[in-house]
Design a protein around this motif. Structure first.
Motif, mmCIF file in Angstrom:
data_model
loop_
_atom_site.group_PDB
_atom_site.id
_atom_site.type_symbol
_atom_site.label_atom_id
_atom_site.label_comp_id
_atom_site.label_asym_id
_atom_site.label_seq_id
_atom_site.Cartn_x
_atom_site.Cartn_y
_atom_site.Cartn_z
ATOM 1 N N ILE A 141 -30.241 -5.554 -17.443
ATOM 2 C CA ILE A 141 -30.000 -4.120 -17.223
ATOM 3 C C ILE A 141 -31.292 -3.320 -17.303
ATOM 4 O O ILE A 141 -31.566 -2.469 -16.459
ATOM 5 N N HIS A 142 -32.097 -3.596 -18.333
ATOM 6 C CA HIS A 142 -33.257 -2.743 -18.601
ATOM 7 C C HIS A 142 -34.584 -3.247 -18.034
ATOM 8 O O HIS A 142 -35.542 -2.485 -17.942
ATOM 9 N N LEU A 143 -34.643 -4.517 -17.662
ATOM 10 C CA LEU A 143 -35.946 -5.042 -17.257
ATOM 11 C C LEU A 143 -35.988 -5.631 -15.852
ATOM 12 O O LEU A 143 -37.018 -6.088 -15.405
ATOM 13 N N LYS A 144 -34.901 -5.644 -15.156
ATOM 14 C CA LYS A 144 -34.910 -6.248 -13.824
ATOM 15 C C LYS A 144 -35.068 -5.221 -12.707
ATOM 16 O O LYS A 144 -35.776 -5.449 -11.743
ATOM 17 N N SER A 145 -34.423 -4.067 -12.814
ATOM 18 C CA SER A 145 -34.414 -3.146 -11.683
ATOM 19 C C SER A 145 -35.037 -1.778 -11.994
ATOM 20 O O SER A 145 -34.791 -0.816 -11.293
ATOM 21 N N LYS A 146 -35.820 -1.708 -13.031
ATOM 22 C CA LYS A 146 -36.458 -0.440 -13.412
ATOM 23 C C LYS A 146 -37.925 -0.444 -12.979
ATOM 24 O O LYS A 146 -38.486 -1.477 -12.639
ATOM 25 N N SER A 147 -38.549 0.725 -13.056
ATOM 26 C CA SER A 147 -39.977 0.823 -12.745
ATOM 27 C C SER A 147 -40.771 0.161 -13.872
ATOM 28 O O SER A 147 -40.268 -0.006 -14.987
ATOM 29 N N ALA A 148 -42.002 -0.197 -13.577
ATOM 30 C CA ALA A 148 -42.865 -0.841 -14.584
ATOM 31 C C ALA A 148 -43.000 0.034 -15.824
ATOM 32 O O ALA A 148 -42.934 -0.454 -16.953
ATOM 33 N N LYS A 149 -43.145 1.334 -15.602
ATOM 34 C CA LYS A 149 -43.293 2.265 -16.718
ATOM 35 C C LYS A 149 -42.029 2.301 -17.582
ATOM 36 O O LYS A 149 -42.103 2.262 -18.809
ATOM 37 N N ASP A 150 -40.864 2.371 -16.931
ATOM 38 C CA ASP A 150 -39.592 2.390 -17.667
ATOM 39 C C ASP A 150 -39.387 1.101 -18.460
ATOM 40 O O ASP A 150 -38.904 1.122 -19.589
ATOM 41 N N LYS A 151 -39.757 -0.021 -17.851
ATOM 42 C CA LYS A 151 -39.624 -1.316 -18.534
ATOM 43 C C LYS A 151 -40.474 -1.342 -19.800
ATOM 44 O O LYS A 151 -40.010 -1.739 -20.866
ATOM 45 N N TYR A 152 -41.725 -0.925 -19.655
ATOM 46 C CA TYR A 152 -42.629 -0.970 -20.809
ATOM 47 C C TYR A 152 -42.176 0.003 -21.892
ATOM 48 O O TYR A 152 -42.192 -0.333 -23.074
#
Length: 194
Positions: A141-152
């Motif tokens: 949910i949180h690390l596959k389809s988000k932007s690099a910034k959102d993931k970090y």
């Protein structure tokens, strides 16, 4: 050392003191040096580990030889290749120490004996499986389809231990981005903090 596992099991509130002592007696002390493998892909996983000190990463390798890190585990967490351990098939993942580790391990045979001898361990096994499922779901949910910034930012707030203890290349692999992108994102976030 066994006191950490005793404390962990007592907090679950599923075993009495005698059952906890007996359970812990079936675990053995083990160590992994940084970069040692707990289990390697294409081998059968025959044990479960409980981390007393240190940390590990779990990853698979794609057809191009690229590593894809799917999780990190730290103190007071169990580790194993669940599919391999329960089915006696070869593992699809590797688990490798990213720091020197002190562990307690239990063999497949002793774990099966524990499930027979103390039925409450079935509930513990279900709880651990549930935790693994939630962790995998959160990862997708949180690390596959988000932007690099959102993931970090997500791991920065939810899993700060990863940022503090894993290497830059391991964090980048976990987030599914390049090290260069990670460096840029870290710079952006640091700039926003000032």
């Amino acid at each position: 050392m066994n006191k950490k596992l005793q404390k962990y099991l007592s907090q679950l509130d599923l075993l009495n003191e005698r059952e906890i002592d007996y359970s812990v007696s079936l675990f053995e002390n083990a160590t992994l040096k940084k970069n040692d493998f707990f289990i390697s892909e294409r081998k059968v996983c025959t044990q479960i580990g409980f981390i007393l000190q240190g940390s590990v990463r779990a990853f698979s390798t794609d057809e191009n030889g690229e590593e894809n890190i799917t999780c990190f585990k730290f103190e007071n967490q169990f580790i194993t290749s669940y599919d391999s351990f329960t089915s006696s098939q070869v593992s699809k993942i590797s688990i490798q120490a990213i720091e020197n580790c002190d562990l307690l391990t239990i063999s497949y045979k002793n774990f099966q004996y524990l499930l027979e001898k103390i039925p409450s361990w079935i509930s513990i096994q279900n709880l651990l499986t549930q935790q693994e499922f939630i962790e995998k779901e959160n990862y997708h949910i949180h690390l596959k389809s988000k932007s690099a910034k959102d993931k970090y930012q997500y791991i920065l707030t939810q899993y700060p231990e990863i940022v503090q203890r894993a290497s830059v290349n391991h964090i980048a692999s976990y987030l599914g981005i390049t090290q260069r992108t990670l460096t840029r994102v870290k710079r952006e976030i640091a700039h926003l903090a000032f």
